[in-house]
Design an enzyme around this catalytic site. Sequence first.
Site, PDB file in Angstrom:
ATOM      1  N   SER A 326     -90.187  30.148 -32.377  1.00  0.00           N
ATOM      2  CA  SER A 326     -90.179  29.113 -33.415  1.00  0.00           C
ATOM      3  C   SER A 326     -90.552  27.737 -32.887  1.00  0.00           C
ATOM      4  O   SER A 326     -90.252  27.393 -31.731  1.00  0.00           O
ATOM      5  CB  SER A 326     -88.782  29.023 -34.048  1.00  0.00           C
ATOM      6  OG  SER A 326     -88.406  30.240 -34.640  1.00  0.00           O
ATOM      7  N   HIS A 414     -82.525  29.508 -39.347  1.00  0.00           N
ATOM      8  CA  HIS A 414     -82.205  30.727 -38.600  1.00  0.00           C
ATOM      9  C   HIS A 414     -80.721  30.826 -38.264  1.00  0.00           C
ATOM     10  O   HIS A 414     -80.126  31.909 -38.384  1.00  0.00           O
ATOM     11  CB  HIS A 414     -83.054  30.800 -37.337  1.00  0.00           C
ATOM     12  CG  HIS A 414     -84.498  31.079 -37.600  1.00  0.00           C
ATOM     13  ND1 HIS A 414     -84.929  32.256 -38.168  1.00  0.00           N
ATOM     14  CD2 HIS A 414     -85.612  30.327 -37.404  1.00  0.00           C
ATOM     15  CE1 HIS A 414     -86.246  32.233 -38.297  1.00  0.00           C
ATOM     16  NE2 HIS A 414     -86.683  31.072 -37.848  1.00  0.00           N
TER      17      HIS A 414
END
Length: 477
Positions: A326, A414
């Site tokens: 990410s 997340h």
Amino acid sequence: MNVASEWFSRSMSLLRKSPPATEAGADTVRPLAQRLKATLRRGAEANPPHVLRKLLEDLRAAADEQVSEVEGARHAKEVMAWYAQATAAQRQDLWLLLCELFGPDAQRIEAARAQYEKAKTPTEQGQAEIALRKALVSARTRVLQRFSVPEGGMRFLVNLRAELLALPKSDKRFAALDAELEYLFSTWFDVAFLELRRLSWDSPASLLEKLIQYEAVHDIRSWADLKNRLDSDRRCYGFFHPRLPNEPLIFVEVALLDHMAASITPLLDETAAPVDLAKATTAIFYSISNTQTGLRGVSFGNSLIKHVVETLLAEFPKLKHFATLSPIPGLRGWLSKQGDALLAQWDDKRHQEVAKALKTQAPVKVADLIVAADGALEWKEDTVLRKALAWCAAQYLAKEVKDSRPLDPVARFHLGNGARVERLNWGGDPSTKGMKQAFGLMVNYLYDLKRLDKHRALLAQGKLPVSAEMESLCKGK
């Protein structure tokens, strides 16, 4: 000159001195109630009164509880046709009508609330609750429901809310309409009504074009780039709604590997050979993109990842690890604002070491570190500057919270889904965008399927779940 002639001359003189009705008060807009009763448009008003009255008539007809869904939808379609040709300012008049004239009946709500407070027995309370719920359903709710009925109606509403969200946050005139749409969307786009589909190179070209259009993390540069992302060792899944059948609401791109990826470069390398799927142990979610601005606030991510993990395990039972690769989009901005206070935690020795490497004076100013970090890809491992920047990034990812939630938007997503901050990756994204956001740094968030609930519980306590490696980085080790 007789009296009649004098009166006529005086009247004409006054008319000549008066500005036209459409120019008077050019910077003012009358309240909606006055405009609906008026004959002529004034100044900056977008729609003439007769248009407003026609819109109001159609909206009331669409919201009428006594007419059928089909008849209500017909009136809604007339408004939609007008809206398609209207200017931005003209559309705002429609929003004002919906906000000011289609809200809940305050008297009905008050009467239902009073009845609820008087209820004593469970039966009375149940009946009073039903009456209160009905009272809270506004005419605005009904008219928006009627808009969703005809073909293209759901798209119309999603696009309308996207327009609302584009307004300055200081503009609160349409807050009620925005809240109503968000509430309805949270029901209409519940995961129970969504379909998970795999997107492949064999999918319709029109659908593949949507992937190129909506990719928000790593731009798809060409059809060859897209084909690489849909190769045999890749998977791409999207959530679809039956009223928007040819457009993913959110999609995720997955790479199947035998290790946890540390860099986006090999994943986007079009010349790289596909991975042997028999050896794949790790699924890397390297891009998740929401496609509909108008659905902001409606959460799909948690359900999407859960469904994708289940689908992948059904196809590849040997998969053991599920993680992301990410970006860290908020790092540079946060460091620019909070960096000097952060560096104040360093002792004199560390300031001297970093200042020497930067060729500046101690104590170190964060602006000097940021300027030098534009060349961070050239810093060798274990150098003073590399350790300093990694320490800053670890502080941001592992400790920075706002309202008990991670400060970074990707971390918020997340960790909110039960992942933990696993590993910082130096030079993970050497692209211009990656350097601008986070000096080329990327992060892995690990989805440990046995600890998702534990991680969510930690987050609820305001504690960010992180790995031992990240804890060590925070301590400067």
